[in-house]
Design a protein around this motif. Sequence first.
Motif, PDB file in Angstrom:
ATOM      1  N   GLN A  25      -4.170  -2.716   0.484  1.00 14.14           N
ATOM      2  CA  GLN A  25      -3.604  -1.454   0.001  1.00 14.14           C
ATOM      3  C   GLN A  25      -4.281  -0.260   0.647  1.00 14.14           C
ATOM      4  OE1 GLN A  25      -3.891  -1.644  -4.268  1.00 14.14           O
ATOM      5  NE2 GLN A  25      -2.263  -3.143  -4.451  1.00 14.14           N
ATOM      6  N   GLU A  26      -5.583  -0.335   0.794  1.00 20.59           N
ATOM      7  CA  GLU A  26      -6.312   0.761   1.437  1.00 20.59           C
ATOM      8  C   GLU A  26      -5.897   0.897   2.896  1.00 20.59           C
ATOM      9  OE1 GLU A  26      -8.342   4.071   1.443  1.00 20.59           O
ATOM     10  OE2 GLU A  26      -8.132   2.846  -0.360  1.00 20.59           O
ATOM     11  N   ILE A  27      -5.680  -0.223   3.569  1.00 18.97           N
ATOM     12  CA  ILE A  27      -5.228  -0.189   4.959  1.00 18.97           C
ATOM     13  C   ILE A  27      -3.850   0.473   5.032  1.00 18.97           C
ATOM     14  CG2 ILE A  27      -4.453  -1.609   6.898  1.00 18.97           C
ATOM     15  CD1 ILE A  27      -6.709  -3.601   6.092  1.00 18.97           C
ATOM     16  N   ASP A  30      -3.589   4.249   5.029  1.00 16.53           N
ATOM     17  CA  ASP A  30      -3.825   4.829   6.351  1.00 16.53           C
ATOM     18  C   ASP A  30      -4.498   6.202   6.272  1.00 16.53           C
ATOM     19  OD1 ASP A  30      -3.789   4.664   9.112  1.00 16.53           O
ATOM     20  OD2 ASP A  30      -1.833   5.640   9.286  1.00 16.53           O
ATOM     21  N   ARG A  31      -5.468   6.326   5.364  1.00 18.99           N
ATOM     22  CA  ARG A  31      -6.178   7.597   5.213  1.00 18.99           C
ATOM     23  C   ARG A  31      -7.517   7.594   5.951  1.00 18.99           C
ATOM     24  NH1 ARG A  31      -6.573   8.428  -1.074  1.00 18.99           N
ATOM     25  NH2 ARG A  31      -7.378   6.332  -0.819  1.00 18.99           N
ATOM     26  N   ALA A  38      -9.986  -0.724  11.262  1.00 11.89           N
ATOM     27  CA  ALA A  38     -10.227  -1.978  11.980  1.00 11.89           C
ATOM     28  C   ALA A  38     -11.237  -2.834  11.224  1.00 11.89           C
ATOM     29  CB  ALA A  38     -10.707  -1.700  13.391  1.00 11.89           C
ATOM     30  N   ARG A  39     -12.283  -2.194  10.701  1.00  9.81           N
ATOM     31  CA  ARG A  39     -13.274  -2.942   9.920  1.00  9.81           C
ATOM     32  C   ARG A  39     -12.646  -3.527   8.663  1.00  9.81           C
ATOM     33  NH1 ARG A  39     -17.859   1.528   9.988  1.00  9.81           N
ATOM     34  NH2 ARG A  39     -18.290   1.516  12.189  1.00  9.81           N
ATOM     35  N   LEU A  40     -11.823  -2.719   7.986  1.00 10.74           N
ATOM     36  CA  LEU A  40     -11.160  -3.222   6.779  1.00 10.74           C
ATOM     37  C   LEU A  40     -10.243  -4.394   7.100  1.00 10.74           C
ATOM     38  CD1 LEU A  40     -10.255  -0.031   4.697  1.00 10.74           C
ATOM     39  CD2 LEU A  40     -11.921  -1.811   4.148  1.00 10.74           C
ATOM     40  N   ALA A  41      -9.556  -4.327   8.222  1.00 11.60           N
ATOM     41  CA  ALA A  41      -8.682  -5.434   8.628  1.00 11.60           C
ATOM     42  C   ALA A  41      -9.508  -6.698   8.843  1.00 11.60           C
ATOM     43  CB  ALA A  41      -7.904  -5.067   9.883  1.00 11.60           C
ATOM     44  N   THR A  42     -10.699  -6.541   9.409  1.00 14.91           N
ATOM     45  CA  THR A  42     -11.589  -7.682   9.606  1.00 14.91           C
ATOM     46  C   THR A  42     -12.037  -8.242   8.267  1.00 14.91           C
ATOM     47  OG1 THR A  42     -12.354  -6.810  11.722  1.00 14.91           O
ATOM     48  CG2 THR A  42     -13.777  -8.422  10.630  1.00 14.91           C
ATOM     49  N   VAL A  43     -12.380  -7.365   7.346  1.00 12.50           N
ATOM     50  CA  VAL A  43     -12.792  -7.799   6.007  1.00 12.50           C
ATOM     51  C   VAL A  43     -11.651  -8.549   5.323  1.00 12.50           C
ATOM     52  CG1 VAL A  43     -13.390  -6.978   3.685  1.00 12.50           C
ATOM     53  CG2 VAL A  43     -14.537  -6.018   5.683  1.00 12.50           C
ATOM     54  N   GLU A  44     -10.441  -8.016   5.428  1.00 12.53           N
ATOM     55  CA  GLU A  44      -9.287  -8.678   4.815  1.00 12.53           C
ATOM     56  C   GLU A  44      -9.100 -10.082   5.400  1.00 12.53           C
ATOM     57  OE1 GLU A  44      -4.519  -8.008   4.031  1.00 12.53           O
ATOM     58  OE2 GLU A  44      -5.504  -6.863   5.613  1.00 12.53           O
TER      59      GLU A  44
END
Length: 64
Positions: A25-27, A30-31, A38-44
Amino acid sequence: MDRKDLILLESAIDAIEEAASAVAQEIERDRLGETSLARLATVEAELNRSRLALEEIVREESGG
């Protein structure tokens, strides 16, 4: 592995699913900057891999 252990693993799976959903949801909002997204995508992705690994363990331990 007894039933209590399997229930704990299933609870962990649920928690991981919730965390992955919050990250997704945070990704989508797009804020954040590109690097942070990119880091959040890796975490996901890591959360999803962990969830799949735990689901496999539960399947193996529950005989199916």
